[in-house]
Design an enzyme around this catalytic site. Structure first.
Site, PDB file in Angstrom:
ATOM      1  N   HIS A 142       0.813  -1.226   0.000  1.00  0.00           N
ATOM      2  CA  HIS A 142       0.000   0.000   0.000  1.00  0.00           C
ATOM      3  C   HIS A 142       0.842   1.269   0.000  1.00  0.00           C
ATOM      4  CE1 HIS A 142       0.701  -0.829   4.322  1.00  0.00           C
ATOM      5  NE2 HIS A 142       0.657   0.487   4.464  1.00  0.00           N
ATOM      6  N   HIS A 146       3.348   8.723  13.319  1.00  0.00           N
ATOM      7  CA  HIS A 146       2.427   7.589  13.382  1.00  0.00           C
ATOM      8  C   HIS A 146       3.151   6.359  13.916  1.00  0.00           C
ATOM      9  CE1 HIS A 146       4.280   6.798   9.500  1.00  0.00           C
ATOM     10  NE2 HIS A 146       3.482   5.804   9.167  1.00  0.00           N
TER      11      HIS A 146
HETATM   12  O1  LIG Z   1       1.240  -6.697   8.702  1.00  0.00           O
HETATM   13  C1  LIG Z   1       0.636  -5.637   8.798  1.00  0.00           C
HETATM   14  O2  LIG Z   1      -0.223  -5.297   7.966  1.00  0.00           O
HETATM   15  C2  LIG Z   1       1.022  -4.815   9.994  1.00  0.00           C
HETATM   16  C3  LIG Z   1       0.459  -3.469  10.036  1.00  0.00           C
HETATM   17  C4  LIG Z   1       0.990  -2.542   9.015  1.00  0.00           C
HETATM   18  O3  LIG Z   1       1.796  -2.900   8.174  1.00  0.00           O
HETATM   19  C5  LIG Z   1       0.551  -1.194   9.112  1.00  0.00           C
HETATM   20  C6  LIG Z   1       1.002  -0.270   8.266  1.00  0.00           C
HETATM   21  C7  LIG Z   1       0.663   1.098   8.435  1.00  0.00           C
HETATM   22  C8  LIG Z   1       1.119   2.066   7.609  1.00  0.00           C
HETATM   23  O4  LIG Z   1       1.658   1.772   6.450  1.00  0.00           O
HETATM   24  C9  LIG Z   1       1.172   3.469   7.918  1.00  0.00           C
HETATM   25  O5  LIG Z   1       0.356   3.939   8.727  1.00  0.00           O
HETATM   26  O6  LIG Z   1       2.051   4.138   7.373  1.00  0.00           O
HETATM   27 FE   LIG Z   2       3.381   2.992   6.133  1.00  0.00          FE
END
Ligand SMILES: O=C(O)CCC(=O)/C=C/C=C(\O)C(=O)O
Ligand SMILES: [Fe+2]
Length: 316
Positions: free
Chosen positions: A115, A179
């Protein structure tokens, strides 16, 4: 080489654990403005600096920086999966120039992205393939991290490489300000989690759903004032935004890694993606920030910001 920049926070919780409708509408309006900015600029190449969250880059081989010559989205958090339209020649040209400048960047012919890359590309362009891209990974979570100033050196070298190309380049930085999302840390990991951080590149749909469910649960607790995640820090976020807008990189990247975590939480080092993108823009000359949006959004676990910037000389 005409150049412009959009730097934005990302959050896997967008669409999965949204804030109040009026806040969501405010952010959507900001994304629409950033999309219009990108459309007006009409780039023929996007260079995106983004992190990974143990989806593509794991402890079996963790580089500090990596240029993708080919890249595929893993489709986490309900986002589109599949190949990005990577400009392979541009990727190699960038990597060669960066290496020649003394910044040791890895190259991948099979980069997996999550993402961190996919959200800005889809928000700005509507799809993963609308604009040819050079993806540049910056390790922001897997300790040990190098000093933040290395992200500036990387960005400067990328900016110098782009100056030698006859392209219209949109630079993108993707990462939160303050964050502290629940990204596991090797240091504190159980053997099972350590194994996942090292080899867990292709989780089953059930494992992925479990991970994502945990993130949504943590965000819900955080938004209701509970849980162990560190608080957002709007004052620190303002300092970062102010410093990068002024081209005062040292105010941010001159600080220790501990400073980032103490001020902004364990994922605050994602600001490295902004440092790199702004440094790449600075390589083209003085710049000015066109728009700067900020709101602390606990439901997204993020000090959430989106900025756009252009060179002062009007090259954009
Ligand atoms: O394995 C997972 O999905 C752990 C949680 C995670 O990766 C969260 C990511 C959050 C962000 O990318 C962000 O807030 O930048
Ligand atoms: Fe992130």
């Amino acid at each position: 080489m005409p150049v412009a920049l959009c730097a934005t926070s990302h959050s896997p919780l967008i669409g999965l654990h949204d804030p109040a409708p009026e806040v969501r509408a405010e952010v959507d309006a900001e994304f629409a403005a950033a999309r219009a900015f990108a459309e007006d600029f009409a780039p023929d190449l996007a260079v995106i600096f983004a992190p990974d969250h143990y989806n593509g880059f794991l402890y079996d081989m963790m580089p500090s920086f990596c240029v993708g010559a080919a890249a595929t989205s893993v489709g986490d958090y309900g986002l589109p999966s599949g190949a990005l339209d990577v400009d392979r020649d541009a990727a190699y040209a960038v990597a060669e120039r960066v290496l020649a400048s003394g910044v040791d960047v890895a190259v991948s012919e099979d980069m997996r992205v999550d993402h961190g890359f996919v959200q800005p590309l889809t928000f700005l362009f509507g799809s993963l393939t609308a604009v040819p891209v050079v993806p540049v990974f910056i390790n922001c979570v897997a300790e040990p991290l190098g000093p933040a100033v290395r992200a500036r050196h990387l960005g400067t070298a990328v900016g110098e490489a782009l100056k030698e190309m006859d392209r219209r380049v949109l630079l993108i930085g993707s990462g939160g300000l303050s964050h502290d999302p629940p990204v596991p840390r090797l240091k504190e990991a159980t053997p099972e989690v350590a194994e996942r951080l090292t080899h867990g590149r292709d989780p089953s749909p059930e494992q992925r759903a479990q991970r994502e469910g945990r993130t949504v649960k943590a965000a819900s607790e955080f938004a209701h004032g509970g849980g162990a995640l560190r608080p957002l820090n709007p004052d620190w976020d303002a300092l970062v935004l102010r410093s990068l807008a002024a081209g005062d990189f040292a105010a941010v990247d001159g600080r220790s890694n501990e400073w980032f975590v103490a001020e902004g939480g364990h994922s605050a080092p994602e600001v490295r993606t902004w440092i790199a993108a702004y440094a790449a823009l600075a390589a083209a000359g003085p710049y000015t920030v066109r728009s700067s949006y900020y709101r602390a959004i606990p439901e997204w676990l993020a000090g959430f910001a989106t900025t756009t910037a252009v060179p002062l000389d009007g090259a954009a």
